[in-house]
Design a protein around this motif. Structure first.
Motif, short mmCIF file in Angstrom:
data_model
loop_
_atom_site.label_atom_id
_atom_site.label_comp_id
_atom_site.label_asym_id
_atom_site.label_seq_id
_atom_site.Cartn_x
_atom_site.Cartn_y
_atom_site.Cartn_z
N PHE A 72 0.83 -1.21 0.00
CA PHE A 72 0.00 0.00 0.00
C PHE A 72 0.86 1.26 0.00
CE2 PHE A 72 -2.40 -3.41 2.03
CZ PHE A 72 -3.47 -3.50 1.14
N LEU A 73 2.00 1.19 -0.66
CA LEU A 73 2.87 2.35 -0.83
C LEU A 73 2.61 2.92 -2.22
CD1 LEU A 73 6.20 0.80 0.50
CD2 LEU A 73 4.70 2.38 1.72
N ASP A 74 2.81 4.22 -2.38
CA ASP A 74 2.64 4.79 -3.71
C ASP A 74 3.95 5.41 -4.17
OD1 ASP A 74 2.84 7.54 -2.89
OD2 ASP A 74 0.79 7.40 -2.17
N ILE A 75 3.95 5.83 -5.42
CA ILE A 75 5.15 6.40 -6.02
C ILE A 75 4.99 7.91 -6.20
CG2 ILE A 75 4.40 5.99 -8.39
CD1 ILE A 75 7.32 5.05 -8.94
N GLU A 76 4.01 8.47 -5.51
CA GLU A 76 3.71 9.89 -5.61
C GLU A 76 4.97 10.73 -5.40
OE1 GLU A 76 1.07 12.92 -3.02
OE2 GLU A 76 0.12 11.02 -3.51
N GLU A 77 5.20 11.67 -6.32
CA GLU A 77 6.33 12.59 -6.29
C GLU A 77 7.69 11.91 -6.45
OE1 GLU A 77 6.16 15.50 -3.15
OE2 GLU A 77 3.97 15.55 -3.23
N LEU A 78 7.71 10.64 -6.81
CA LEU A 78 8.96 9.93 -7.06
C LEU A 78 9.06 9.61 -8.54
CD1 LEU A 78 8.94 7.40 -4.10
CD2 LEU A 78 10.23 9.53 -4.24
#
Length: 153
Positions: free
Chosen positions: A25-31
Protein backbone atom coordinates in the motif's frame (compact mmCIF):
# COMPACT_ATOMS: atom_id res chain seq x y z
CA UNK A 1 17.82 -18.70 -4.37
CA UNK A 2 19.34 -17.51 -7.62
CA UNK A 3 21.60 -14.51 -7.93
CA UNK A 4 20.14 -11.10 -7.10
CA UNK A 5 21.23 -8.16 -9.26
CA UNK A 6 21.08 -4.65 -7.77
CA UNK A 7 20.79 -1.86 -10.35
CA UNK A 8 19.49 1.65 -10.92
CA UNK A 9 15.92 1.80 -12.19
CA UNK A 10 14.88 3.24 -15.54
CA UNK A 11 11.57 4.63 -16.83
CA UNK A 12 10.64 1.23 -18.28
CA UNK A 13 10.72 -0.22 -14.73
CA UNK A 14 7.84 1.96 -13.52
CA UNK A 15 5.08 -0.72 -13.81
CA UNK A 16 7.18 -3.26 -11.87
CA UNK A 17 7.97 -0.69 -9.16
CA UNK A 18 4.31 0.31 -8.84
CA UNK A 19 3.24 -3.36 -8.64
CA UNK A 20 5.73 -4.11 -5.86
CA UNK A 21 4.93 -0.97 -3.88
CA UNK A 22 1.18 -1.63 -4.12
CA UNK A 23 1.76 -4.92 -2.27
CA UNK A 24 2.50 -2.78 0.81
CA UNK A 25 0.00 0.00 0.00
CA UNK A 26 2.87 2.35 -0.83
CA UNK A 27 2.64 4.79 -3.71
CA UNK A 28 5.15 6.40 -6.02
CA UNK A 29 3.71 9.89 -5.61
CA UNK A 30 6.33 12.59 -6.29
CA UNK A 31 8.96 9.93 -7.06
CA UNK A 32 10.54 9.22 -10.42
CA UNK A 33 11.61 5.74 -11.55
CA UNK A 34 15.20 7.07 -11.66
CA UNK A 35 15.04 7.72 -7.89
CA UNK A 36 14.94 3.94 -7.33
CA UNK A 37 17.37 1.08 -7.24
CA UNK A 38 16.02 -2.39 -7.92
CA UNK A 39 16.77 -5.92 -6.87
CA UNK A 40 16.19 -8.35 -9.74
CA UNK A 41 16.05 -12.11 -9.73
CA UNK A 42 15.93 -13.81 -13.14
CA UNK A 43 14.83 -10.54 -14.75
CA UNK A 44 11.95 -9.93 -12.31
CA UNK A 45 11.90 -7.00 -9.89
CA UNK A 46 11.83 -8.45 -6.36
CA UNK A 47 12.82 -5.37 -4.38
CA UNK A 48 13.10 -1.61 -4.67
CA UNK A 49 14.14 1.44 -2.69
CA UNK A 50 14.34 5.14 -3.50
CA UNK A 51 16.76 7.81 -2.39
CA UNK A 52 15.46 11.35 -2.68
CA UNK A 53 16.58 14.84 -1.79
CA UNK A 54 14.11 16.44 0.59
CA UNK A 55 13.94 20.00 1.88
CA UNK A 56 12.51 21.48 5.04
CA UNK A 57 13.07 25.16 5.67
CA UNK A 58 16.82 25.75 5.43
CA UNK A 59 17.78 22.06 5.69
CA UNK A 60 18.24 19.86 2.63
CA UNK A 61 18.60 16.19 3.45
CA UNK A 62 18.70 12.78 1.80
CA UNK A 63 15.80 10.42 2.56
CA UNK A 64 15.38 6.73 1.91
CA UNK A 65 11.86 6.16 0.66
CA UNK A 66 9.46 3.47 -0.55
CA UNK A 67 11.49 0.40 0.40
CA UNK A 68 9.86 -2.90 -0.50
CA UNK A 69 10.86 -6.53 -1.00
CA UNK A 70 8.56 -9.16 -2.50
CA UNK A 71 6.72 -10.83 0.43
CA UNK A 72 7.95 -14.32 -0.54
CA UNK A 73 11.57 -13.17 -0.42
CA UNK A 74 11.67 -11.16 2.80
CA UNK A 75 14.37 -12.12 5.29
CA UNK A 76 16.83 -13.17 2.57
CA UNK A 77 19.06 -10.06 2.69
CA UNK A 78 17.58 -8.29 -0.34
CA UNK A 79 16.53 -5.18 1.61
CA UNK A 80 19.96 -5.01 3.24
CA UNK A 81 21.66 -5.22 -0.16
CA UNK A 82 19.43 -2.42 -1.51
CA UNK A 83 20.25 -0.18 1.47
CA UNK A 84 23.98 -0.92 1.30
CA UNK A 85 23.97 -0.13 -2.43
CA UNK A 86 22.27 3.23 -1.81
CA UNK A 87 24.47 4.14 1.14
CA UNK A 88 27.68 3.21 -0.68
CA UNK A 89 26.93 4.68 -4.11
CA UNK A 90 25.45 8.08 -3.36
CA UNK A 91 26.68 10.29 -6.19
CA UNK A 92 25.25 13.62 -5.07
CA UNK A 93 28.22 16.02 -5.45
CA UNK A 94 27.57 18.02 -2.29
CA UNK A 95 26.97 14.82 -0.31
CA UNK A 96 29.87 12.71 -1.58
CA UNK A 97 32.39 15.55 -1.09
CA UNK A 98 31.07 16.39 2.36
CA UNK A 99 33.00 15.12 5.39
CA UNK A 100 29.95 13.15 6.56
CA UNK A 101 27.00 11.24 5.15
CA UNK A 102 23.60 11.77 6.76
CA UNK A 103 20.46 9.91 5.64
CA UNK A 104 16.95 9.83 7.07
CA UNK A 105 14.11 7.35 6.84
CA UNK A 106 10.57 7.06 8.18
CA UNK A 107 9.71 3.42 8.70
CA UNK A 108 7.41 0.92 10.36
CA UNK A 109 10.34 -1.54 10.59
CA UNK A 110 12.89 0.18 12.87
CA UNK A 111 14.68 -3.07 13.75
CA UNK A 112 15.76 -3.53 10.13
CA UNK A 113 17.33 -0.07 10.02
CA UNK A 114 18.96 -0.39 13.45
CA UNK A 115 20.91 -3.38 12.08
CA UNK A 116 22.25 -1.06 9.36
CA UNK A 117 23.40 1.56 11.88
CA UNK A 118 20.40 3.91 11.91
CA UNK A 119 19.31 5.48 15.19
CA UNK A 120 15.94 6.88 16.25
CA UNK A 121 15.42 10.63 16.11
CA UNK A 122 13.33 12.58 18.56
CA UNK A 123 9.87 13.87 17.65
CA UNK A 124 11.23 17.43 17.70
CA UNK A 125 13.64 16.57 14.86
CA UNK A 126 10.86 14.70 13.03
CA UNK A 127 8.72 17.85 13.16
CA UNK A 128 11.59 19.96 11.82
CA UNK A 129 12.25 17.63 8.88
CA UNK A 130 8.86 16.60 7.59
CA UNK A 131 6.11 19.15 7.02
CA UNK A 132 3.51 16.41 6.58
CA UNK A 133 4.33 15.25 10.14
CA UNK A 134 3.74 18.76 11.49
CA UNK A 135 0.26 18.80 9.96
CA UNK A 136 -0.73 15.20 10.75
CA UNK A 137 -3.57 14.50 13.16
CA UNK A 138 -1.95 11.13 14.03
CA UNK A 139 1.45 12.57 14.98
CA UNK A 140 1.30 11.54 18.65
CA UNK A 141 0.38 7.95 17.78
CA UNK A 142 2.18 7.55 14.45
CA UNK A 143 3.28 4.04 13.46
CA UNK A 144 6.28 5.44 11.56
CA UNK A 145 9.60 5.75 13.34
CA UNK A 146 12.02 8.43 12.17
CA UNK A 147 15.63 7.35 11.98
CA UNK A 148 18.98 8.80 10.94
CA UNK A 149 22.14 7.24 9.57
CA UNK A 150 25.36 9.18 10.08
CA UNK A 151 28.82 8.26 8.83
CA UNK A 152 31.96 10.37 8.83
CA UNK A 153 33.98 9.92 5.64
Amino acid sequence: MTEILIRKAEKKDLPAIQRLLSTYFLDIEELEPEDFVLAEEEGKVVGCAALIRNRSGEKTFMELHSIAVHPNLRGKGIGTRLMEYLINTIDEPEISEAPALELYVRTTAPGFFEKLGFIMVQNTEKLLLWEDCRNCEHFGKCAQHSMRYFRVS
